[in-house]
Design an enzyme around this catalytic site. Structure first.
Site, PDB file in Angstrom:
ATOM      1  N   HIS A 161      -5.119  -3.674  -3.513  1.00  0.00           N
ATOM      2  CA  HIS A 161      -6.445  -3.403  -4.093  1.00  0.00           C
ATOM      3  C   HIS A 161      -6.807  -4.371  -5.208  1.00  0.00           C
ATOM      4  O   HIS A 161      -7.383  -3.980  -6.222  1.00  0.00           O
ATOM      5  CB  HIS A 161      -6.508  -1.957  -4.619  1.00  0.00           C
ATOM      6  CG  HIS A 161      -6.497  -0.945  -3.524  1.00  0.00           C
ATOM      7  ND1 HIS A 161      -7.646  -0.580  -2.848  1.00  0.00           N
ATOM      8  CD2 HIS A 161      -5.498  -0.247  -2.948  1.00  0.00           C
ATOM      9  CE1 HIS A 161      -7.339   0.323  -1.924  1.00  0.00           C
ATOM     10  NE2 HIS A 161      -6.036   0.536  -1.945  1.00  0.00           N
ATOM     11  N   ASP A 176      -0.996   2.098  -4.414  1.00  0.00           N
ATOM     12  CA  ASP A 176      -1.260   2.691  -3.100  1.00  0.00           C
ATOM     13  C   ASP A 176      -1.662   1.628  -2.081  1.00  0.00           C
ATOM     14  O   ASP A 176      -2.093   0.537  -2.430  1.00  0.00           O
ATOM     15  CB  ASP A 176      -2.383   3.739  -3.185  1.00  0.00           C
ATOM     16  CG  ASP A 176      -3.669   3.139  -3.725  1.00  0.00           C
ATOM     17  OD1 ASP A 176      -3.585   2.366  -4.706  1.00  0.00           O
ATOM     18  OD2 ASP A 176      -4.736   3.421  -3.167  1.00  0.00           O
ATOM     19  N   GLU A 177      -1.479   1.960  -0.832  1.00  0.00           N
ATOM     20  CA  GLU A 177      -1.970   1.177   0.300  1.00  0.00           C
ATOM     21  C   GLU A 177      -1.657  -0.323   0.202  1.00  0.00           C
ATOM     22  O   GLU A 177      -2.544  -1.159   0.293  1.00  0.00           O
ATOM     23  CB  GLU A 177      -3.492   1.353   0.448  1.00  0.00           C
ATOM     24  CG  GLU A 177      -3.901   2.782   0.743  1.00  0.00           C
ATOM     25  CD  GLU A 177      -5.386   2.900   1.010  1.00  0.00           C
ATOM     26  OE1 GLU A 177      -5.745   3.452   2.063  1.00  0.00           O
ATOM     27  OE2 GLU A 177      -6.196   2.447   0.173  1.00  0.00           O
ATOM     28  N   VAL A 178      -0.401  -0.632  -0.001  1.00  0.00           N
ATOM     29  CA  VAL A 178      -0.030  -2.043  -0.059  1.00  0.00           C
ATOM     30  C   VAL A 178       0.251  -2.527   1.364  1.00  0.00           C
ATOM     31  O   VAL A 178       1.113  -1.989   2.051  1.00  0.00           O
ATOM     32  CB  VAL A 178       1.206  -2.256  -0.945  1.00  0.00           C
ATOM     33  CG1 VAL A 178       1.571  -3.731  -1.004  1.00  0.00           C
ATOM     34  CG2 VAL A 178       0.952  -1.713  -2.344  1.00  0.00           C
TER      35      VAL A 178
END
Lengths: 510, 510
Positions: free
Chosen positions: A255, A315-317
């Site tokens: 992100h 998150d969400e790597v």
């Protein structure tokens, strides 16, 4: 020590005269409905049908004599002024009368309203703020404009210490006044944490002192779509005065696309075969410059945001880009991580902070004092069990992603959430320190933020504050929430309707 | 005859000077993106990369010499003024300059923009209004604030004659300014019918001259939640100036609970066994007083609303109450209807008007010239076939109930609707005269109306106006709709975002 707020209410005796006079003009019901609604519901509330008149002219908030806080306590001085305006909006427009009206005396976790006087006792100033809010919700007007409050006893405290609301100012920029307005409404619902998801892939609106290029190049616009240092200070102070902490989130290593625009060599160059593809992935965890940059940035952030917590995302790597990069692969070998990229992420994330659940899900070692936040909707109960079993404190957000709208009364879904209803010991249940309503910004900006937030966020506010046993039935809560929504309109919050009907004070000066 | 509007645009030649000066201060791209977006998409649009400068000081709208309309044509005179402000917002704040700036000359369905001059030809003033709208969308500003328009040829006409939008002012009251603002935004999207669902079960806000008690007793509040005669006139005139018809709906015999409060003996008393239960059902179709009342009310309505159509509803009539009432049962026997209550409803509904589909679905005889409106979502294609086979003109509304919100880009569902994609002859297809976007009011009032309507309603607007073959691909439409949404913000319409991003002119003075 105790804080003690005394509310002086002139008791005007009977009020039959104005009523009789008005009866000559219009025939309206004289009977005033008893307002037994406080949102979120207090832990204990006893109300009688006895009502007292309130005269704005004779009304004052004062500190009690035995109160540890006295005049000069800026949080309460300002709150007295604010709540006078909220309770008596007609008496404060363009008038300086107010400052002389209240005199600051006493302060002292209960609220007792009886004839001529109400006493609010609280151990902390923050508790006093919550009590003032409850008090303000007890006051009502009859059809002739007279103010009343019923004889009431309240003992109150929050069920969870952490009652947060997340705004996302990266996917769309939110102007300062929209954030301040949200803080106002948060205080009305007794939220106490503003989780500011300030930067993300699409834009970097935080104007950093150390790295001005981050917003110069990463914001949607370097002047109109940024938060200056002074903007940030205003948000923090506005929140503090209302008993709200501000926890900023600087989400990484994923992100971070917008970070790369103003900070060269921060992101991992993705490869197509043997050559860089021109696109970039997560923060590059293999080079020292990354850590130096992050250290400087976080040093600034921790200075600017005085709260003891910084949310570091995690998150969400996406591992695809890391995997494509030969330097990263070499580093992995050197570190003995094999092909396990979660170890690389773990290596990067080792910090004391709040992080999203991914950090727990995929990593071996997390400091015991890291607070974990649950965002994946399907499996949150299992996650609560696992995380608390591992001894971590947790925040529940998954069922309160209220950016996900649906037709009708979807607040009922938020209301039905039971944060401690998972398999685990009593000790585990205590590790649930609260929860967070999240308003992610994919489809939200200043045009629709307020009606999407309010009153939908109020459902979670009550779940986080009130006794679950007393607030299990959404049908019983409905009329009280309807009243509270009308009260939000009266206070200038653009709260959308719950169902067919109307409010006495509609939105936008009707 | 022809209307002909000439737009005088001073050609300022090269503008390299200001650009060069600014380059000393900031480095921004000098290249201006070509704005080839007009929403809804014109039937034919040819644009070149040649651009002309527009000088607000030298700009004027004038009637052409051969134009049938000349100065004094109030609709166009006002439109010239309005569109000048829309195109050049910076030049109209607090300035009287405008009235002298444009001189009214010419009027004449095409728009031709070339160097120094744009010519708009139209057979009707309404067409000229649509052309002015398209023209206004062609003008754009560069980063320095200079105005430009590209050389453009447009030939345009609407695919469907009836492009409606429904607002419901009974389930929640909408203040007058919210209705006027909606009319503004409708004109920007080339909607031409405002379907005013003005009364229904929850409230009767229409202040009738003949029957004042209807709103006195049936409105949410007799003073603050009503539409006076003057309010209604303002709505009609505001709409007319923008080429929008106002079709009021007085839905009956169902959906009339609020009517009963101010008009005794209008509704059917429901029975429990042999005694009245105290509740009321639909309008009582068995007594003469009902027809006398309806005649008087509709006489007034047809006078107040000059449009040739009145929508008489006729949907969702519950037969249970009729059935319970002994007088109704006696009437049914007398009329030879047996136990078929659809015959009773049919008996009541025999009028020339627009009605909801129920009237067709359940009734035997409907006048050929009654327009039928389809609202039931599941079966609308079959319904289109059946109704047009019976020779009725139809309006499609079922797939455009946009009060039904869902998460994400739900405008794509509206955009995918193909109103003539049903089994039937070419003659049948022609009987589809248009469609209507419906914003029912269960969960909508002034707090959330605008962001729910815009830009979601724009998808149906394009489907109803543009060539379907040229507008099949929602992905291609997306960037044009994003631009149009930014333009709506610039014009003060609280249109919500379609996805992540930003506009140069954000909502609320950013």
């Amino acid at each position: 020590f105790y804080l003690n707020v005394i509310v002086r209410m002139a008791h005007t005796g009977t009020h039959s005269q104005p009523v009789r006079a008005c009866l000559l003009l219009v025939v309206v019901s004289v009977w005033v409905q008893q307002v037994d609604g406080v949102w979120p519901l207090p832990q204990q509330l006893d109300q009688s049908a006895d009502r007292n008149s309130l005269s704005p002219q004779r009304f004052s908030f004062t500190y009690g004599r035995d109160s540890a806080a006295q005049t000069g306590c800026s949080v309460l001085d300002a709150a007295f002024k604010r709540y006078f305006s909220i309770i008596f909006p007609d008496f404060t427009k363009g008038s300086a009368m107010l400052t002389t009206l209240y005199s600051c005396f006493v302060v002292a976790d209960n609220l007792s309203v009886s004839e001529g006087q109400a006493v609010l006792r609280s151990v902390t100033v923050w508790g006093a703020l919550r009590g003032l809010e409850s008090f303000s919700q007890l006051v009502y007007q009859d059809d002739y404009g007279s103010y009343f409050i019923n004889k009431t006893e309240i003992v109150d405290f929050p069920r969870f210490a952490f009652r947060g609301l997340l705004l996302d100012t990266s996917r769309h920029y939110l102007p300062l006044h929209a954030i301040l307005k949200t803080l106002d409404a948060m205080a009305y619902s007794k939220f106490n944490v503003f989780h500011w998801h300030i930067v993300d892939d699409p834009s970097f609106p935080y104007q950093s002192r150390t790295f001005p290029d981050l917003s110069n190049k990463g914001a949607f616009h370097p002047f109109t779509h940024v938060y200056t240092q002074s903007d940030v200070m205003r948000v923090i102070e506005h929140a503090r005065m209302r008993g709200i902490r501000v926890i900023p989130e600087f989400d990484s290593p994923g992100h971070t696309q917008s970070w790369g625009k103003g900070q060269p060599n921060l992101l991992t160059p993705c490869y197509k075969g043997d050559v860089p593809s021109g696109s970039f992935g997560p923060v590059d965890p293999t080079v020292d410059t990354t850590y130096k940059f992050m250290e400087s940035l976080l040093k600034e952030v921790k200075f600017v945001f005085p709260d003891s917590y910084v949310h570091l995302g995690g998150d969400e790597v996406s591992f695809a880009c890391w995997q494509s990069n030969p330097n990263v692969r070499t580093f992995m070998e050197k570190m003995g991580f094999g092909k396990d990229f979660t170890k690389l992420e773990s290596f990067y994330m080792e910090r004391t902070s709040i992080v999203w659940q991914d950090v727990f899900d995929y990593h071996e070692r997390i400091p015991q004092d890291t607070v974990l936040e649950i965002w994946k909707g399907e499996t949150y109960q299992a996650e609560l069990s696992r995380m608390t079993k591992a001894g971590h404190r947790v925040l529940l957000s998954a069922p309160w992603y209220i950016n996900h709208i649906s037709y009708g009364q979807d607040w009922r879904n938020s209301y039905a959430v039971q944060p401690q209803n998972f398999s685990g010991t009593e000790e585990q249940k205590k590790l649930v320190i609260g929860g967070e309503v999240a308003m992610w910004g994919e489809y939200v900006d200043a045009t629709n933020l307020n009606p999407r937030l309010w009153p939908r966020a109020c459902a979670a506010a009550e779940r986080l504050w009130s006794d679950e046993e007393k607030t299990l039935n959404a049908d019983l809560a409905f009329p009280r929430l309807e009243k509270f929504r009308c009260e939000l309109l009266r206070r200038g919050i653009q709260a959308e309707p719950l169902f067919v009907g109307h409010c006495k004070h509609e939105y936008d000066g009707l």
